[in-house]
Design a protein around this motif. Structure first.
Motif, mmCIF file in Angstrom:
data_model
loop_
_atom_site.group_PDB
_atom_site.id
_atom_site.type_symbol
_atom_site.label_atom_id
_atom_site.label_comp_id
_atom_site.label_asym_id
_atom_site.label_seq_id
_atom_site.Cartn_x
_atom_site.Cartn_y
_atom_site.Cartn_z
ATOM 1 N N ILE A 83 -0.709 -5.929 1.187
ATOM 2 C CA ILE A 83 0.367 -6.473 0.337
ATOM 3 C C ILE A 83 1.620 -6.716 1.168
ATOM 4 O O ILE A 83 2.294 -7.736 1.016
ATOM 5 C CB ILE A 83 0.635 -5.531 -0.855
ATOM 6 C CG1 ILE A 83 -0.559 -5.576 -1.817
ATOM 7 C CG2 ILE A 83 1.919 -5.917 -1.590
ATOM 8 C CD1 ILE A 83 -0.492 -4.570 -2.944
ATOM 9 N N CYS A 84 1.926 -5.794 2.079
ATOM 10 C CA CYS A 84 3.114 -5.968 2.932
ATOM 11 C C CYS A 84 2.972 -7.190 3.834
ATOM 12 O O CYS A 84 3.958 -7.895 4.067
ATOM 13 C CB CYS A 84 3.373 -4.708 3.747
ATOM 14 S SG CYS A 84 4.144 -3.416 2.746
ATOM 15 N N SER A 85 1.772 -7.468 4.340
ATOM 16 C CA SER A 85 1.571 -8.672 5.158
ATOM 17 C C SER A 85 1.886 -9.910 4.330
ATOM 18 O O SER A 85 2.545 -10.836 4.790
ATOM 19 C CB SER A 85 0.122 -8.790 5.643
ATOM 20 O OG SER A 85 -0.213 -7.687 6.410
ATOM 21 N N TRP A 86 1.410 -9.918 3.092
ATOM 22 C CA TRP A 86 1.607 -11.050 2.174
ATOM 23 C C TRP A 86 3.089 -11.221 1.870
ATOM 24 O O TRP A 86 3.615 -12.331 1.869
ATOM 25 C CB TRP A 86 0.797 -10.775 0.910
ATOM 26 C CG TRP A 86 0.645 -11.907 -0.046
ATOM 27 C CD1 TRP A 86 -0.248 -12.942 0.030
ATOM 28 C CD2 TRP A 86 1.394 -12.107 -1.263
ATOM 29 N NE1 TRP A 86 -0.101 -13.766 -1.059
ATOM 30 C CE2 TRP A 86 0.900 -13.282 -1.865
ATOM 31 C CE3 TRP A 86 2.416 -11.406 -1.900
ATOM 32 C CZ2 TRP A 86 1.394 -13.774 -3.070
ATOM 33 C CZ3 TRP A 86 2.923 -11.884 -3.099
ATOM 34 C CH2 TRP A 86 2.411 -13.064 -3.672
ATOM 35 N N LEU A 87 3.797 -10.104 1.636
ATOM 36 C CA LEU A 87 5.231 -10.169 1.316
ATOM 37 C C LEU A 87 6.063 -10.547 2.531
ATOM 38 O O LEU A 87 7.017 -11.310 2.422
ATOM 39 C CB LEU A 87 5.710 -8.819 0.759
ATOM 40 C CG LEU A 87 5.159 -8.408 -0.604
ATOM 41 C CD1 LEU A 87 5.565 -6.966 -0.929
ATOM 42 C CD2 LEU A 87 5.633 -9.348 -1.707
ATOM 43 N N LEU A 126 10.107 -11.319 3.253
ATOM 44 C CA LEU A 126 10.684 -10.085 2.712
ATOM 45 C C LEU A 126 10.599 -8.948 3.717
ATOM 46 O O LEU A 126 9.738 -8.928 4.586
ATOM 47 C CB LEU A 126 9.973 -9.690 1.413
ATOM 48 C CG LEU A 126 10.022 -10.716 0.286
ATOM 49 C CD1 LEU A 126 9.442 -10.129 -0.980
ATOM 50 C CD2 LEU A 126 11.450 -11.185 0.033
ATOM 51 N N LYS A 127 11.515 -7.997 3.544
ATOM 52 C CA LYS A 127 11.530 -6.792 4.370
ATOM 53 C C LYS A 127 10.459 -5.840 3.845
ATOM 54 O O LYS A 127 10.410 -5.583 2.634
ATOM 55 C CB LYS A 127 12.894 -6.113 4.237
ATOM 56 C CG LYS A 127 13.603 -5.856 5.553
ATOM 57 C CD LYS A 127 14.846 -5.011 5.345
ATOM 58 C CE LYS A 127 15.951 -5.721 4.579
ATOM 59 N NZ LYS A 127 17.098 -4.829 4.282
ATOM 60 N N THR A 128 9.610 -5.332 4.709
ATOM 61 C CA THR A 128 8.529 -4.461 4.236
ATOM 62 C C THR A 128 8.396 -3.210 5.102
ATOM 63 O O THR A 128 8.812 -3.196 6.266
ATOM 64 C CB THR A 128 7.170 -5.183 4.262
ATOM 65 O OG1 THR A 128 6.887 -5.582 5.605
ATOM 66 C CG2 THR A 128 7.165 -6.416 3.361
ATOM 67 N N HIS A 129 7.806 -2.206 4.504
ATOM 68 C CA HIS A 129 7.341 -1.032 5.249
ATOM 69 C C HIS A 129 5.905 -0.791 4.801
ATOM 70 O O HIS A 129 5.664 -0.316 3.690
ATOM 71 C CB HIS A 129 8.217 0.190 4.960
ATOM 72 C CG HIS A 129 7.810 1.396 5.740
ATOM 73 N ND1 HIS A 129 8.630 2.023 6.658
ATOM 74 C CD2 HIS A 129 6.629 2.078 5.776
ATOM 75 C CE1 HIS A 129 7.988 3.029 7.206
ATOM 76 N NE2 HIS A 129 6.770 3.106 6.682
ATOM 77 N N ALA A 130 4.967 -1.156 5.658
ATOM 78 C CA ALA A 130 3.549 -1.010 5.316
ATOM 79 C C ALA A 130 3.077 0.416 5.558
ATOM 80 O O ALA A 130 3.475 1.058 6.528
ATOM 81 C CB ALA A 130 2.717 -1.978 6.155
ATOM 82 N N TYR A 152 -6.453 -11.275 -0.980
ATOM 83 C CA TYR A 152 -6.903 -9.893 -1.070
ATOM 84 C C TYR A 152 -5.724 -8.957 -0.882
ATOM 85 O O TYR A 152 -5.010 -9.043 0.118
ATOM 86 C CB TYR A 152 -7.962 -9.657 0.001
ATOM 87 C CG TYR A 152 -8.422 -8.234 0.162
ATOM 88 C CD1 TYR A 152 -8.968 -7.529 -0.909
ATOM 89 C CD2 TYR A 152 -8.339 -7.592 1.399
ATOM 90 C CE1 TYR A 152 -9.419 -6.236 -0.748
ATOM 91 C CE2 TYR A 152 -8.788 -6.294 1.576
ATOM 92 C CZ TYR A 152 -9.320 -5.619 0.493
ATOM 93 O OH TYR A 152 -9.757 -4.331 0.656
ATOM 94 N N GLY A 153 -5.510 -8.071 -1.819
ATOM 95 C CA GLY A 153 -4.382 -7.133 -1.740
ATOM 96 C C GLY A 153 -4.744 -5.776 -1.184
ATOM 97 O O GLY A 153 -3.938 -4.845 -1.283
ATOM 98 N N GLY A 154 -5.943 -5.650 -0.590
ATOM 99 C CA GLY A 154 -6.348 -4.328 -0.086
ATOM 100 C C GLY A 154 -6.646 -3.394 -1.242
ATOM 101 O O GLY A 154 -6.593 -3.799 -2.402
ATOM 102 N N PRO A 155 -6.931 -2.143 -0.947
ATOM 103 C CA PRO A 155 -7.233 -1.202 -2.039
ATOM 104 C C PRO A 155 -5.981 -0.861 -2.852
ATOM 105 O O PRO A 155 -4.882 -0.816 -2.314
ATOM 106 C CB PRO A 155 -7.750 0.036 -1.308
ATOM 107 C CG PRO A 155 -7.201 -0.061 0.065
ATOM 108 C CD PRO A 155 -7.023 -1.515 0.380
#
Ligand code: NI
Ligand code: MN
Length: 229
Positions: free
Chosen positions: A71-75, A80-84, A114-117
């Motif tokens: 999801i963080c890769s997608w965002l 957007l700023k992310t912390h995966a 795909y959003g992962g698990p």
């Protein structure tokens, strides 16, 4: 120093931890009364009723989005700023120590990616309160392991059809041993219509643990644990 939790309806939660404001799964059936300015946005999985207004809110507030790697890769591809993070991993944030937990659920993003698990969150605040936000999930036996960490509060879906229904959510309370439990993910749609007061009554009678039914928009102040010995 205080922590308060607000339920906005469906699965959307706000957590005010000292001066830091977190939104979890910011999908709003009814727009909140005042505009929300999150510092962080936590997303349990990619379904539209959880990802919700993440893109707009993160853009307007500059909030950091926290979710699984997919999801963080997608965002972050959308600027957007992310912390995966990923399941089983913890990280110490300014608002507390956050661990990603497993959830038995899917996670397709709105464009079909795909959003992962799917995940849940286990948060230990600087005041020592430990909160388990289950996300969308079916019952799974490893909730017992999450309960072993010593919870103060669990937020659980009870709607059935897409997630645990009331009976399995009661079994979840037994596994989690959480002294206080808040039902979410019900009554937003006909398909997930449930009586939260009936659930409260059966959980309290059969497990001895408490349930608090919140109204949409209602907040709960969590007692500080750092002053206890
Ligand atoms: Ni879902
Ligand atoms: Mn959902």
């Amino acid at each position: 120093m205080s922590t308060s939790l607000t339920w906005y309806g469906h699965a959307a939660l706000g957590l005010q931890i000292d001066r830091i404001f977190l939104l979890v799964d910011p999908f709003f059936i009814q727009a909140p009364e005042a505009p929300l300015k999150p510092d962080y946005i936590l997303i349990t999985h990619g379904h539209a009723d959880h990802l919700g207004d993440t893109l707009n809110l993160a853009q307007s507030s500059g909030a950091t989005c926290i979710a699984n790697y997919e999801i963080c890769s997608w965002l972050s591809a959308k600027g957007l700023k992310t912390h995966a993070m990923h399941i089983g991993g913890s990280h110490q944030f300014p608002f507390g120590k956050l661990k990603l937990t497993m959830a038995a659920h899917g996670s397709q993003l709105p464009d079909g990616s795909y959003g992962g698990p799917a995940t849940g969150f286990l948060l230990t605040t600087p005041q020592g309160q430990r909160l388990y936000l289950a996300g969308d999930t079916g019952l799974f036996g490893d909730m017992r392991l999450i309960g072993e960490e010593g919870l103060d509060l669990a937020v659980l879906p009870i709607g059935d059809n897409y997630t645990m229904g009331p009976q399995d959510a009661l079994r979840a309370v037994r596994l989690l041993q959480s002294p206080l439990n808040i039902p979410i993910h019900y009554n937003s749609y006909e398909l997930i219509r449930q009586d939260p007061y009936a659930w409260k009554q059966s959980v309290e009678a059969e497990t001895g643990f408490a349930v608090q039914v919140l109204q949409a928009g209602e907040s709960l102040l969590l007692p500080d644990k750092t002053n206890r010995d």
